[in-house]
Design an enzyme around this catalytic site. Structure first.
Site, PDB file in Angstrom:
ATOM      1  N   ASP A   1       0.878  -1.172   0.000  1.00 43.40           N
ATOM      2  CA  ASP A   1       0.000   0.000   0.000  1.00 43.40           C
ATOM      3  C   ASP A   1       0.918   1.225   0.000  1.00 43.40           C
ATOM      4  OD1 ASP A   1      -2.226   1.789   0.775  1.00 43.40           O
ATOM      5  OD2 ASP A   1      -1.267   1.757   2.741  1.00 43.40           O
TER       6      ASP A   1
ATOM      7  N   ASP B   1      -0.179   5.141   0.907  1.00 46.01           N
ATOM      8  CA  ASP B   1      -0.405   6.174   1.925  1.00 46.01           C
ATOM      9  C   ASP B   1      -0.521   5.576   3.317  1.00 46.01           C
ATOM     10  OD1 ASP B   1      -2.233   7.449  -0.697  1.00 46.01           O
ATOM     11  OD2 ASP B   1      -0.586   8.573   0.165  1.00 46.01           O
TER      12      ASP B   1
HETATM   13  C1  XBP Z   1      -5.082   6.275   0.376  1.00 48.51           C
HETATM   14  C2  XBP Z   1      -6.331   6.873  -0.103  1.00 48.51           C
HETATM   15  C3  XBP Z   1      -6.240   7.989  -1.070  1.00 48.51           C
HETATM   16  C4  XBP Z   1      -5.485   9.155  -0.452  1.00 48.51           C
HETATM   17  C5  XBP Z   1      -5.713  10.409  -1.245  1.00 48.51           C
HETATM   18  O1  XBP Z   1      -4.835   5.249  -0.547  1.00 48.51           O
HETATM   19  O2  XBP Z   1      -7.418   6.415   0.220  1.00 48.51           O
HETATM   20  O3  XBP Z   1      -7.551   8.391  -1.396  1.00 48.51           O
HETATM   21  O4  XBP Z   1      -6.024   9.379   0.861  1.00 48.51           O
HETATM   22  O5  XBP Z   1      -5.270  10.192  -2.581  1.00 48.51           O
HETATM   23  P1  XBP Z   1      -3.923   3.969  -0.085  1.00 48.51           P
HETATM   24  P2  XBP Z   1      -6.251  10.550  -3.797  1.00 48.51           P
HETATM   25  O6  XBP Z   1      -3.979   3.883   1.423  1.00 48.51           O
HETATM   26  O7  XBP Z   1      -4.582   2.810  -0.778  1.00 48.51           O
HETATM   27  O8  XBP Z   1      -2.545   4.286  -0.589  1.00 48.51           O
HETATM   28  O9  XBP Z   1      -6.812  11.927  -3.516  1.00 48.51           O
HETATM   29  O10 XBP Z   1      -5.385  10.511  -5.029  1.00 48.51           O
HETATM   30  O11 XBP Z   1      -7.299   9.473  -3.784  1.00 48.51           O
END
Ligand code: XBP
Length: 263
Positions: free
Chosen positions: A10, A12
């Site tokens: 993953d 973020d």
């Molecule tokens: C994290 C998310 C993303 C980010 C914001 O994704 O849910 O929506 O918060 O990025 P992961 P965007 O944990 O799967 O990496 O605004 O581009 O969606």
């Protein structure tokens, strides 16, 4: 168990603590659009239950008397992404402790690397370049990001998409996540999952994880096991993963000399 051949990450909260940067990017885009919207940390923590920035904006708008139309949301999210990418390119984000170490160790042992994320592809590309250099994106055999699948996490779609492009079965992989949504997504695709707890990911809802640690750790900051078997050393490395897999009842041999991975 099948030979471990790939680690799937993953982004973020797992590769890097990025959600505060996302939150600031959302607020910058709202201000730029003349909207009096502002997401503080408490509001954002609740909105993070919705994965995907466009979907998160839509969830927030459901609480408003006059929501924006779909095109306006897409424009607003594109502005947010521009703010986020600019912040990443300005060096405002670092990989979490131990991430670079494990990525390079895995590649040296012949494992393949992949990304399975809800965030936008532009965000991933900027993060990998900013933190791992020009060759950063090339470390990963597959990058599954954002709208490439119809249903975002906690649906398993993105992990199934990545497995399909890796050409591997779920039992040959381990996923790394930081939220219950992410864990649910990886498990839904049949992938054993290590959770590294994060700023916004919390510490609950990880009962079905292979292991829960407070991070991958590095010599200066050893990792702490929050749930699961003790590790043989102060950080989560390939030896630690082998140990955890054995403890979970699956034997994992040392990395084969042919560089074909662990198993
Ligand atoms: C994290 C998310 C993303 C980010 C914001 O994704 O849910 O929506 O918060 O990025 P992961 P965007 O944990 O799967 O990496 O605004 O581009 O969606």
């Amino acid at each position: 168990m099948d030979r471990l051949q790939a680690l799937i990450f993953d982004v973020d909260g797992t590769l890097a603590e990025t959600e505060e940067l996302h939150r600031h990017a959302f607020n910058a885009a709202f201000a730029e659009a003349g909207l009096d919207w502002h997401w503080d940390q408490a509001a954002y923590a609740g909105l993070l239950e919705v994965t995907g920035g466009k979907e998160r904006i839509a969830r927030y708008m459901a609480t408003l008397p006059a929501p924006l139309d779909g095109d306006a949301v897409r424009r607003l999210h594109a502005a947010k992404t521009a703010h986020y990418v600019a912040a990443v390119e300005a060096g405002k984000v670092m990989l979490r402790p131990g991430v670079r170490r494990l990525l390079l160790e895995a590649r040296a042992a012949g494992l393949r690397l992949a990304i399975a994320t809800t965030t936008s592809p532009a965000n991933v590309d900027a993060l990998l370049h900013a933190t791992l250099g020009a060759d950063g994106p090339g470390l990963f055999d597959v990058v599954g990001a954002g709208d490439v699948v119809p249903r975002k996490k906690p649906a398993p779609d993105i992990y199934r998409w990545v497995l399909d492009r890796l050409g591997l079965s779920a039992t040959c992989c381990i996923a790394f996540e930081d939220t219950p949504n992410g864990l649910h997504s990886a498990l839904g695709a049949g992938i054993r999952t290590v959770v590294t707890t994060s700023l916004y990911g919390g510490t609950a809802g990880f009962e079905d994880a292979l292991l829960v640690v407070d991070g991958l750790g590095d010599p200066a900051a050893p990792c702490r096991v929050l749930r699961g078997p003790a590790l043989p050393g102060p950080v989560l490395d390939l030896a630690g993963l082998q140990s955890v897999l054995r403890a979970a009842g699956r034997s994992a041999a040392a990395p084969s000399s042919s560089g074909k991975g662990l198993g």
